[in-house]
Design a protein around this motif. Structure first.
Motif, short mmCIF file in Angstrom:
data_model
loop_
_atom_site.label_atom_id
_atom_site.label_comp_id
_atom_site.label_asym_id
_atom_site.label_seq_id
_atom_site.Cartn_x
_atom_site.Cartn_y
_atom_site.Cartn_z
N ASN A 105 0.85 -1.19 0.00
CA ASN A 105 0.00 0.00 0.00
C ASN A 105 0.89 1.24 0.00
O ASN A 105 1.31 1.72 1.05
CB ASN A 105 -0.92 -0.02 1.22
CG ASN A 105 -2.01 1.02 1.15
OD1 ASN A 105 -2.13 1.76 0.17
ND2 ASN A 105 -2.84 1.09 2.18
N VAL A 106 1.22 1.74 -1.18
CA VAL A 106 2.06 2.93 -1.31
C VAL A 106 1.32 3.99 -2.11
O VAL A 106 0.49 3.68 -2.98
CB VAL A 106 3.41 2.61 -2.00
CG1 VAL A 106 4.27 1.73 -1.10
CG2 VAL A 106 3.20 1.92 -3.35
N SER A 107 1.63 5.25 -1.80
CA SER A 107 1.00 6.35 -2.55
C SER A 107 1.92 7.57 -2.48
O SER A 107 2.78 7.67 -1.59
CB SER A 107 -0.38 6.69 -1.98
OG SER A 107 -0.28 7.19 -0.66
N LYS A 108 1.69 8.48 -3.40
CA LYS A 108 2.50 9.70 -3.43
C LYS A 108 1.67 10.81 -4.07
O LYS A 108 1.06 10.63 -5.13
CB LYS A 108 3.79 9.48 -4.23
CG LYS A 108 4.74 10.66 -4.21
CD LYS A 108 6.03 10.33 -4.95
CE LYS A 108 7.00 11.49 -4.90
NZ LYS A 108 8.27 11.18 -5.61
N SER A 109 1.66 11.97 -3.39
CA SER A 109 0.97 13.16 -3.90
C SER A 109 1.70 14.39 -3.40
O SER A 109 2.68 14.28 -2.64
CB SER A 109 -0.49 13.16 -3.44
OG SER A 109 -0.57 13.38 -2.04
N ALA A 110 1.21 15.55 -3.78
CA ALA A 110 1.84 16.79 -3.32
C ALA A 110 1.68 16.97 -1.81
O ALA A 110 2.49 17.64 -1.17
CB ALA A 110 1.23 17.98 -4.06
N ALA A 111 0.65 16.35 -1.22
CA ALA A 111 0.36 16.55 0.20
C ALA A 111 1.00 15.51 1.11
O ALA A 111 1.41 15.81 2.23
CB ALA A 111 -1.15 16.56 0.43
N THR A 112 1.09 14.28 0.66
CA THR A 112 1.60 13.21 1.52
C THR A 112 2.23 12.10 0.70
O THR A 112 2.02 12.01 -0.52
CB THR A 112 0.46 12.63 2.40
OG1 THR A 112 1.00 11.71 3.34
CG2 THR A 112 -0.56 11.91 1.54
N ARG A 193 13.28 -1.31 1.08
CA ARG A 193 12.45 -0.10 1.13
C ARG A 193 11.81 0.09 -0.24
O ARG A 193 12.48 -0.08 -1.28
CB ARG A 193 13.31 1.12 1.49
CG ARG A 193 12.53 2.43 1.65
CD ARG A 193 11.65 2.40 2.89
NE ARG A 193 11.04 3.70 3.16
CZ ARG A 193 11.39 4.48 4.18
NH1 ARG A 193 12.36 4.08 5.01
NH2 ARG A 193 10.78 5.63 4.38
N THR A 194 10.53 0.45 -0.26
CA THR A 194 9.81 0.65 -1.51
C THR A 194 9.19 2.04 -1.53
O THR A 194 8.70 2.53 -0.50
CB THR A 194 8.69 -0.40 -1.70
OG1 THR A 194 7.71 -0.24 -0.66
CG2 THR A 194 9.26 -1.81 -1.63
N ARG A 195 9.21 2.69 -2.71
CA ARG A 195 8.69 4.05 -2.83
C ARG A 195 8.26 4.30 -4.27
O ARG A 195 8.95 3.91 -5.22
CB ARG A 195 9.75 5.06 -2.41
CG ARG A 195 9.38 6.52 -2.69
CD ARG A 195 10.51 7.46 -2.30
NE ARG A 195 10.66 7.54 -0.85
CZ ARG A 195 11.62 8.23 -0.24
NH1 ARG A 195 12.54 8.87 -0.97
NH2 ARG A 195 11.68 8.28 1.06
N LEU A 196 7.13 4.97 -4.41
CA LEU A 196 6.68 5.38 -5.74
C LEU A 196 7.59 6.47 -6.28
O LEU A 196 7.99 7.39 -5.56
CB LEU A 196 5.25 5.90 -5.69
CG LEU A 196 4.15 4.83 -5.75
CD1 LEU A 196 2.84 5.40 -5.24
CD2 LEU A 196 3.99 4.31 -7.18
N GLU A 197 7.89 6.40 -7.58
CA GLU A 197 8.77 7.40 -8.17
C GLU A 197 8.01 8.67 -8.52
O GLU A 197 8.55 9.78 -8.41
CB GLU A 197 9.43 6.83 -9.44
CG GLU A 197 10.43 7.78 -10.05
CD GLU A 197 11.42 7.05 -10.94
OE1 GLU A 197 11.25 7.12 -12.16
OE2 GLU A 197 12.34 6.41 -10.40
N LYS A 198 6.73 8.54 -8.90
CA LYS A 198 5.92 9.71 -9.26
C LYS A 198 4.60 9.68 -8.50
O LYS A 198 4.28 8.68 -7.83
CB LYS A 198 5.66 9.73 -10.77
CG LYS A 198 6.92 9.85 -11.61
CD LYS A 198 6.60 9.91 -13.09
CE LYS A 198 7.86 10.07 -13.92
NZ LYS A 198 7.57 10.14 -15.38
N ASP A 199 3.84 10.75 -8.61
CA ASP A 199 2.54 10.80 -7.93
C ASP A 199 1.63 9.70 -8.49
O ASP A 199 1.30 9.70 -9.69
CB ASP A 199 1.87 12.17 -8.14
CG ASP A 199 2.58 13.28 -7.38
OD1 ASP A 199 3.57 12.97 -6.68
OD2 ASP A 199 2.13 14.44 -7.48
#
Length: 218
Positions: A105-112, A193-199
């Protein structure tokens, strides 16, 4: 008369010592312990074949390895396979306190931003480890556009790069499928470690054959 009394006493002492020896079904060079003290169910042995000396629950003197009570257990046997359902922790920026979550469950936006770590426990003796992800035909799976997830070795997103998993459009592909992220050195415990590259966002309910996994050989 005195001679017969002395001889009788010596014979009685000899018989007492003889009956104290552990009973065996074969002839073996052994002696009892001097003080005769061993735990219940064990006798003391001095063996010349294998140099064993001590308490044992069986007669070890004809056994090449000595007493089986003290033999180190064999290491667990490694069987090639896969390890699913790693321990997942979610980091919600800007907070640095991780939250236990069972799913991808990963997500990325301008806010969080939601990053995750995943920890695998791999059998001793495993080799040729590969980080992968996969889904069966039936799954709970969604992903946004540009859903490219980077994977690093270690708890931080600045460790050694393992590869990336592009989840874009895959929720709409029917049937089971698997995907390779990258090869890693095997260890009994591995953290990534896992992370989205873009929103974007990715959610995948993990299970025994769903989500992140390690494929390994032996």
């Amino acid at each position: 008369m005195h001679f017969h009394t002395t001889l009788g006493t010596a014979l009685a002492t000899f018989l007492t010592l003889t009956t104290a020896l552990p009973t065996t079904s074969y002839s073996s060079p052994l002696t009892t312990r001097d003080d005769g003290q061993c735990p219940t169910g064990k006798n003391y042995y001095v063996c010349y074949l294998n140099n064993f000396r001590g308490c044992c629950s069986v007669d070890p003197c004809a056994l090449e390895a000595g007493c089986p009570d003290t033999t180190e257990p064999s290491p667990p046997t490694c069987t090639p396979g896969q390890v699913y359902q790693p321990k997942m922790e979610t980091y919600i920026s800007p907070s640095s306190t991780p939250v236990d979550t069972p799913n991808l469950n990963v997500s990325k936006s301008a806010a969080t931003e939601w990053d995750q770590t995943m920890t695998f426990s791999v059998p001793q003796g495993a080799k040729s480890c590969t980080v992968m992800w996969g889904v069966p035909a039936e799954r709970n799976f969604k992903a946004g556009n540009n859903a490219l997830v980077r994977v690093w070795k270690g708890e931080a997103a600045n460790g050694d790069s393992v590869g990336a998993a592009d989840f874009t459009n895959w929720p709409g592909v029917a049937g089971a499928h698997t995907h390779t992220v990258g090869a890693v050195d095997c260890a009994e415990q591995m953290v990534f470690r896992t992370r989205l590259e873009k929103d974007s966002e990715v959610f995948l309910e993990q299970g025994a054959e769903t989500g992140w996994y390690i494929d390994y050989e032996c």
